[in-house]
Scaffold this motif. Structure first.
Motif, short mmCIF file in Angstrom:
data_model
loop_
_atom_site.label_atom_id
_atom_site.label_comp_id
_atom_site.label_asym_id
_atom_site.label_seq_id
_atom_site.Cartn_x
_atom_site.Cartn_y
_atom_site.Cartn_z
N ALA A 1 67.73 -60.41 59.55
CA ALA A 1 68.20 -59.35 58.29
C ALA A 1 67.02 -58.51 58.26
O ALA A 1 67.22 -57.37 58.29
N TRP A 2 65.82 -58.85 58.55
CA TRP A 2 64.54 -58.16 58.18
C TRP A 2 64.58 -56.85 59.19
O TRP A 2 64.48 -55.82 58.97
N HIS A 3 64.81 -57.52 60.41
CA HIS A 3 64.59 -56.37 61.54
C HIS A 3 66.10 -55.29 61.60
O HIS A 3 66.01 -54.25 61.96
N CYS B 1 63.37 -48.23 55.77
CA CYS B 1 62.22 -49.13 55.30
C CYS B 1 62.27 -50.23 54.80
O CYS B 1 63.24 -50.20 53.86
N ASN B 2 61.65 -51.45 55.18
CA ASN B 2 61.89 -52.65 54.50
C ASN B 2 60.59 -52.91 53.80
O ASN B 2 60.39 -54.02 53.10
N HIS B 3 59.89 -52.03 53.60
CA HIS B 3 58.47 -52.19 52.73
C HIS B 3 57.67 -53.25 52.87
O HIS B 3 57.38 -53.93 51.77
N SER C 1 56.06 -44.51 52.81
CA SER C 1 55.16 -43.99 51.72
C SER C 1 55.86 -43.95 50.30
O SER C 1 55.31 -42.99 49.53
N THR C 2 56.76 -44.76 49.98
CA THR C 2 57.38 -44.80 48.68
C THR C 2 56.22 -45.23 47.87
O THR C 2 55.46 -46.39 48.17
N ASN D 1 64.89 -56.86 48.59
CA ASN D 1 66.29 -56.11 48.77
C ASN D 1 66.15 -54.84 49.18
O ASN D 1 66.65 -53.88 48.42
N PRO D 2 65.82 -54.52 50.24
CA PRO D 2 65.27 -53.02 50.68
C PRO D 2 66.64 -52.17 50.62
O PRO D 2 66.47 -50.80 50.57
N MET D 3 67.77 -52.66 51.03
CA MET D 3 68.98 -51.77 50.87
C MET D 3 69.64 -51.52 49.48
O MET D 3 70.57 -50.91 49.43
N ALA D 4 69.20 -52.10 48.53
CA ALA D 4 69.57 -51.69 47.06
C ALA D 4 69.20 -50.56 46.80
O ALA D 4 70.03 -49.83 46.07
#
Length: 109
Positions: free
Chosen positions: A34-36, A44-46, A76-77, A91-94
Motif C-alpha cells: 500500500a505504501w509503494h 508523496c507518502n510523506h 516539500s509540504t 493516510n497520504p491519499m486523504a
C-alpha cells in the motif's frame, strides 16, 4: 522441555509461533504494498520530514516556524505540527500531494 509436556505440545507451540510470524509478515507486506502504491501513483507518502531548528541543520529548515515540519520525501509540504504530519503520513491519499517529475517504480516481484 518440562516433565509435564510432551513433544507434541512443543511441536504445537512451534507451529503456532510460526503461524503468528507468517501472519505478521503478511500484514507487513500488505502495508508495504500500500505504501509503494501511493508513490507508484505519483503521490508523496510523506515518509520523512524534518522539523524547525534554530540554527537550521538543513537549508529547508529555514522555511519553517517553530513547531512546523517539512516533508523530505519529495514534495516539500510544510506541516503545521507533528500531529498534522502523522495524520498525513497515516493516510497520504486523504489529501494527496503529487510528486514533482514522477517516474513510476518498476513492479516488484
Amino acid at each position: 522441555m518440562y516433565s509435564d509436556e510432551s513433544s507434541s505440545d512443543e511441536l504445537e507451540a512451534i507451529r503456532t509461533e510460526r503461524l503468528d510470524i507468517d501472519l505478521k509478515m503478511a500484514r507487513m507486506h500488505a502495508e508495504a504494498d500500500a505504501w509503494h502504491a501511493v508513490r507508484d501513483r505519483g503521490y508523496c507518502n510523506h515518509g520523512s520530514a524534518v522539523g524547525y531548528r534554530n540554527p537550521p541543520v538543513y537549508e529547508v529548515q529555514r522555511l519553517l516556524k517553530p513547531g512546523q515540519l517539512i516533508c523530505t520525501a519529495g514534495c516539500s509540504t510544510i506541516f503545521h505540527d507533528d500531529e498534522d504530519w502523522y495524520a498525513q503520513l497515516d493516510n497520504p491519499m486523504a489529501n494527496p500531494v503529487p510528486l514533482p517529475a514522477h517516474t513510476p517504480t518498476p513492479a516488484r516481484k
